[in-house]
Design an enzyme around this catalytic site. Structure first.
Site, PDB file in Angstrom:
ATOM      1  N   CYS A 153      48.438  35.868  40.460  1.00  0.00           N
ATOM      2  CA  CYS A 153      47.001  36.003  40.189  1.00  0.00           C
ATOM      3  C   CYS A 153      46.181  34.870  40.793  1.00  0.00           C
ATOM      4  O   CYS A 153      45.079  35.099  41.298  1.00  0.00           O
ATOM      5  CB  CYS A 153      46.746  36.104  38.691  1.00  0.00           C
ATOM      6  SG  CYS A 153      47.522  34.792  37.729  1.00  0.00           S
ATOM      7  N   ARG A 177      45.392  24.611  33.529  1.00  0.00           N
ATOM      8  CA  ARG A 177      44.918  25.612  32.558  1.00  0.00           C
ATOM      9  C   ARG A 177      43.628  25.086  31.932  1.00  0.00           C
ATOM     10  O   ARG A 177      43.591  23.947  31.457  1.00  0.00           O
ATOM     11  CB  ARG A 177      45.978  25.855  31.482  1.00  0.00           C
ATOM     12  CG  ARG A 177      45.647  27.022  30.566  1.00  0.00           C
ATOM     13  CD  ARG A 177      45.818  28.369  31.240  1.00  0.00           C
ATOM     14  NE  ARG A 177      47.216  28.737  31.409  1.00  0.00           N
ATOM     15  CZ  ARG A 177      47.628  29.739  32.196  1.00  0.00           C
ATOM     16  NH1 ARG A 177      46.753  30.459  32.883  1.00  0.00           N
ATOM     17  NH2 ARG A 177      48.913  30.016  32.293  1.00  0.00           N
ATOM     18  N   GLY A 224      51.416  44.832  25.976  1.00  0.00           N
ATOM     19  CA  GLY A 224      50.973  43.461  26.274  1.00  0.00           C
ATOM     20  C   GLY A 224      49.599  43.433  26.924  1.00  0.00           C
ATOM     21  O   GLY A 224      48.985  44.478  27.181  1.00  0.00           O
ATOM     22  N   HIS A 280      40.026  32.883  37.515  1.00  0.00           N
ATOM     23  CA  HIS A 280      40.689  31.727  38.122  1.00  0.00           C
ATOM     24  C   HIS A 280      39.783  31.182  39.225  1.00  0.00           C
ATOM     25  O   HIS A 280      39.392  31.916  40.135  1.00  0.00           O
ATOM     26  CB  HIS A 280      42.036  32.123  38.731  1.00  0.00           C
ATOM     27  CG  HIS A 280      43.118  32.392  37.727  1.00  0.00           C
ATOM     28  ND1 HIS A 280      42.966  32.228  36.367  1.00  0.00           N
ATOM     29  CD2 HIS A 280      44.414  32.823  37.910  1.00  0.00           C
ATOM     30  CE1 HIS A 280      44.114  32.537  35.752  1.00  0.00           C
ATOM     31  NE2 HIS A 280      44.990  32.895  36.667  1.00  0.00           N
ATOM     32  N   GLN A 307      42.769  27.696  35.887  1.00  0.00           N
ATOM     33  CA  GLN A 307      43.233  29.029  35.532  1.00  0.00           C
ATOM     34  C   GLN A 307      42.952  29.409  34.082  1.00  0.00           C
ATOM     35  O   GLN A 307      43.201  28.641  33.154  1.00  0.00           O
ATOM     36  CB  GLN A 307      44.734  29.149  35.856  1.00  0.00           C
ATOM     37  CG  GLN A 307      44.994  28.927  37.345  1.00  0.00           C
ATOM     38  CD  GLN A 307      46.420  29.213  37.765  1.00  0.00           C
ATOM     39  OE1 GLN A 307      46.861  28.680  38.768  1.00  0.00           O
ATOM     40  NE2 GLN A 307      47.151  30.034  37.041  1.00  0.00           N
TER      41      GLN A 307
END
Length: 361
Positions: A158, A244, A14, A251, A184
């Site tokens: 995060c 988002r 991933g 971020h 983000q």
């Protein structure tokens, strides 16, 4: 270190797994010797298993291309190959908790990027510059697991990296109320624009579960160890919105804060730029020389210019000014898949190695 520690990556195919692999290329302490993923990837070489899904801007390291991917569920087999593992598996939270505990019970330390264990009372959730003393709870966790060297440690969400270090550096002034909005990047969802074309020129005002993490996880970082568990701090009270935005990496946070004892602007900037933690004192391989930078320009920090500050391991602050309702407001920026994910976990592993929690089997 005479001989490199042997590392496994759980969930290595991933996006975060790929980031681990790219960050660990030529690492002075750690060498990737095993990659484990879902049964559908097992038995293929890493290059075959990833195929056209390599999402890093740097090429896939030659050293891992021919490694045969192992089945992450064959815990004993994977654990036998390594001294410790990084976890970036894509499973349900219950499955993640179970498999990370299973690896720990083979006497294999697990340093996890996942959220599943972040609120397990005896699992340390650490930003090494902020709360390395929380690693002390590992001793209590080992008693629960029945291990002598196996344990689980995690890094936090995060998005909080873009403001939690800035608040912690100002702890002497007592931050008490915080309003934060985070903008983000799509890599936080494991995506690129190729995977997620609907994010081009778009903003989505919802990221599942993110606001609760953003409000609560800093309090766990700022808490203390009491009787083998971590008790979260009461302050600051934090309210957050998470959005988002069409950015690949980085971020950004817009933050408003009230203090118990209001500092001057000069005091705030001084505490930020001079803030150091144990990673800097120990000169750990992945530690930024300067953790927090302050940028004087009105239009900084910017993602395109500043996200890679200190190889993505530093955080950038700017636009600090007094506010009409709060004491101050400012903008923060952090690299979400480096400091906020794989890089933050690598720094945790370096600190755990320096403290003697991780060593060769």
């Amino acid at each position: 270190m005479d001989q490199k520690l042997k590392v496994g990556i759980l969930g290595g195919t991933g996006m975060v797994g790929q980031r681990f692999i790219s960050l660990l290329e030529n690492h002075p302490w750690f060498e990737v010797v095993a990659i484990a993923a879902s049964p559908r990837s097992a038995g293929k070489t890493y290059e075959e298993a990833v195929g056209g899904r390599w999402k890093m801007t740097t090429p896939m390291p030659e050293a891992v291309k021919k490694l045969v991917v192992m089945n992450v569920n064959e815990v004993e087999k994977v654990a036998a190959e390594v001294d410790f593992v990084f976890s970036a598996v894509d499973m349900s939270k219950d499955e993640i908790r179970a498999i990370e505990d299973e690896y720990a019970k083979t006497e294999t330390p697990v340093v996890s990027n996942n959220s599943a264990h972040r609120w397990t009372p005896d699992v340390p959730m650490v930003v090494p510059e902020i709360n390395p003393e929380h690693f002390e709870v590992i001793e209590a966790q080992k008693k629960r697991l029945g291990t002598t060297r196996g344990f689980v440690a995690v890094k936090p969400n995060c998005s909080i990296q873009s403001y939690a270090p800035a608040l912690y550096a100002l702890k002497e002034f007592g931050p008490k109320e915080v309003v934060a909005t985070t903008y983000q990047a799509i890599s936080g969802a494991g995506k690129t624009f190729k995977d997620w074309p609907e994010m081009v020129e778009n903003v989505i005002p919802y990221i599942g579960g993110e606001e609760e993490k953003s409000e609560q996880e800093p309090l766990r970082l700022f808490g203390k160890v009491v009787d083998g568990v971590i008790e979260k701090a009461e302050l600051p009270k934090i309210t957050c919105q998470c959005v988002r935005v069409p950015v690949l990496n980085g971020h950004t946070a817009a933050v408003f804060v009230n203090f118990e004892k209001k500092p001057t602007k000069e005091e705030i900037i001084d505490r930020w730029v001079n803030f150091k933690g144990q990673p800097q004192e120990l000169n750990l391989p992945s530690a930024p020389k300067q953790f927090i930078q302050y940028m004087e320009e009105d239009n900084r920090p910017q993602v395109t210019l500043d996200v890679d500050y200190e190889n993505g391991m530093g955080v950038s602050m700017g636009r600090l000014r007094e506010d009409s309702m709060f004491d101050y407001k400012f903008i923060g920026l952090s690299h979400n898949t480096v400091r906020g994910a794989a890089g933050g976990a690598v720094l945790c592993a370096e600190m755990l190695t320096a403290k003697g929690y991780i060593k060769a089997k």
